[in-house]
Design an enzyme around this catalytic site. Structure first.
Site, PDB file in Angstrom:
ATOM      1  N   LYS A 108      -2.099  74.199 -23.973  1.00 16.75           N
ATOM      2  CA  LYS A 108      -1.978  73.611 -22.625  1.00 16.75           C
ATOM      3  C   LYS A 108      -2.887  72.400 -22.456  1.00 16.75           C
ATOM      4  O   LYS A 108      -3.744  72.349 -21.560  1.00 16.75           O
ATOM      5  CB  LYS A 108      -2.243  74.674 -21.563  1.00 16.75           C
ATOM      6  CG  LYS A 108      -1.236  75.820 -21.652  1.00 16.75           C
ATOM      7  CD  LYS A 108      -1.326  76.771 -20.506  1.00 16.75           C
ATOM      8  CE  LYS A 108      -0.311  77.896 -20.605  1.00 16.75           C
ATOM      9  NZ  LYS A 108      -0.537  78.858 -21.698  1.00 16.75           N
TER      10      LYS A 108
HETATM   11  O1  LIG Z   1       3.787  80.444 -17.768  1.00 12.57           O
HETATM   12  C1  LIG Z   1       3.192  80.909 -18.744  1.00 12.57           C
HETATM   13  C2  LIG Z   1       2.694  80.118 -19.752  1.00 12.57           C
HETATM   14  C3  LIG Z   1       2.103  80.710 -20.831  1.00 12.57           C
HETATM   15  N1  LIG Z   1       1.980  82.057 -20.929  1.00 12.57           N
HETATM   16  C4  LIG Z   1       1.373  82.620 -22.143  1.00 12.57           C
HETATM   17  O2  LIG Z   1       2.364  83.398 -22.829  1.00 12.57           O
HETATM   18  C5  LIG Z   1       1.764  84.593 -23.335  1.00 12.57           C
HETATM   19  C6  LIG Z   1       2.371  85.798 -22.641  1.00 12.57           C
HETATM   20  O3  LIG Z   1       1.908  86.996 -23.199  1.00 12.57           O
HETATM   21  P1  LIG Z   1       2.586  88.445 -22.881  1.00 12.57           P
HETATM   22  O4  LIG Z   1       1.665  89.405 -23.551  1.00 12.57           O
HETATM   23  O5  LIG Z   1       3.963  88.435 -23.471  1.00 12.57           O
HETATM   24  O6  LIG Z   1       2.605  88.592 -21.402  1.00 12.57           O
HETATM   25  C7  LIG Z   1       0.262  84.440 -23.096  1.00 12.57           C
HETATM   26  O7  LIG Z   1      -0.295  83.779 -24.218  1.00 12.57           O
HETATM   27  C8  LIG Z   1       0.178  83.525 -21.895  1.00 12.57           C
HETATM   28  O8  LIG Z   1      -1.006  82.792 -21.842  1.00 12.57           O
HETATM   29  C9  LIG Z   1       2.481  82.843 -19.925  1.00 12.57           C
HETATM   30  O9  LIG Z   1       2.403  84.088 -19.970  1.00 12.57           O
HETATM   31  N2  LIG Z   1       3.085  82.246 -18.852  1.00 12.57           N
END
Ligand SMILES: O=c1ccn([C@@H]2O[C@H](COP(=O)(O)O)[C@@H](O)[C@H]2O)c(=O)[nH]1
Length: 308
Positions: A108
């Site tokens: 990001k």
């Molecule tokens: O809008 C967003 C942007 C980034 N993320 C990132 O994706 C993963 C989600 O992890 P899960 O364990 O599948 O929930 C995590 O690295 C977040 O920082 C997001 O969730 N939403």
């Protein structure tokens, strides 16, 4: 040199899935065997944790590579280990590239002018993994500083055959507090989406999609449908599936007729499958990697992509 969306869609068609596994290692959730590295590996506690994260992520990659098209290292968890963590994530990214996976660095990034150029140069290796210190195919970027600050990333993406995912409507519960504000009769996220689609046009080769993508959360299914219409040629990265409550039914309308145009992320639910039923039973009988494999297979089968 193949552009990013061509390489991405080739990988999706080869693996026949739009599933992407997020690499979000957390010390408290690692399988028991990693206690040895966390306690005995040389160095301070940050270096030991970095070593454990690298080993865990490498083994996740080895397990999931046959079933998914891409991985998304979450840079924050590695950065939290200090310099050793950044070396670890570099090695993890290279390991994933060697395994034939598309690598999305979830860092990001975003800043003005020359600073954005430096971020782009650091993270966007694109088609040649040796072109940058961190060998990512693509990078998540923040649009908050304005459209001009996206230009250096777009230029680098074109030069290196790399991709971008601009934050448009994030999956967190509070994302509407800024992204949902209305200006000139449209939500801020719709303004960003329109700009992403415009920037994307300059990166489109012969394919239907360009290399400037967008992050839109599965947790906002109505916005996902609407924003897909605003961005018809933009590759989407969709987090929020699984652990955050998004479902396959919420995401399906964003795919095109060939099952392309969307990558779906799942992190915790796959990499820590040993901690939750029914995969915890698999872990008990056959070990944590078998649990990850079963979870990755099931996840991949939720988002089928026809062969080319
Ligand atoms: O809008 C967003 C942007 C980034 N993320 C990132 O994706 C993963 C989600 O992890 P899960 O364990 O599948 O929930 C995590 O690295 C977040 O920082 C997001 O969730 N939403």
């Amino acid at each position: 040199m193949n552009d990013y969306s061509t390489r991405l869609h080739t990988a999706m068609q080869a693996k026949r899935t739009a599933a992407l596994v997020g690499l979000d290692p957390r010390e408290s959730s690692l399988p028991a065997e990693f206690a040895r590295i966390l306690q005995d590996h040389p160095g301070d506690r940050f270096e030991r944790r970095a070593r454990a994260y690298e080993e865990f992520s490498r083994r996740i990659i080895d397990v999931v590579a046959p079933f998914v098209a891409a991985v998304k290292p979450q840079i924050a968890f590695f950065e939290d280990c200090g310099p050793a963590g950044m070396l670890a994530v570099r090695n993890v990214m290279q390991h994933a590239r060697d395994a034939g996976l598309i690598v999305i660095a979830d860092a990001k990034r975003g800043d003005i002018g020359t600073t954005a150029e430096a971020y782009a140069s650091a993270w966007l290796a694109g088609s040649d993994p040796s072109a940058a210190p961190y060998p990512a195919d693509s990078l998540t970027v923040s649009p908050y500083l304005g459209s001009d600050t996206l230009t250096p990333f777009v230029d680098a993406a074109i030069q290196r055959g790399a991709g971008l995912y601009v934050l448009v409507r994030t999956s967190n519960p509070g994302s509407g507090s800024f992204q949902g504000l209305v200006a000139n009769d449209r939500a801020v996220c719709d303004h960003v989406a329109a700009e992403v689609e415009r920037l994307n046009q300059s990166t489109r080769g012969n394919g239907s999609y360009g290399s400037v993508g967008a992050v839109v959360g599965a947790t906002h299914p109505l916005e996902l449908r609407r924003l897909r219409q605003v961005m018809p040629t933009t590759p989407l990265l969709v987090p929020g599936y699984g652990a955050q409550g998004g479902t396959a039914a919420d995401i399906r309308p964003a795919f095109d007729g060939q099952g392309l145009g969307v990558l779906v992320n799942s992190s915790r639910n796959v990499i820590f499958a040993h901690l939750r039923p029914p995969y915890s039973e698999v872990a008990e009988s056959r070990g944590w990697e078998a649990a990850v494999e079963a979870a990755a297979r099931d996840f991949a089968s939720e988002f089928p992509v026809p062969a080319a």
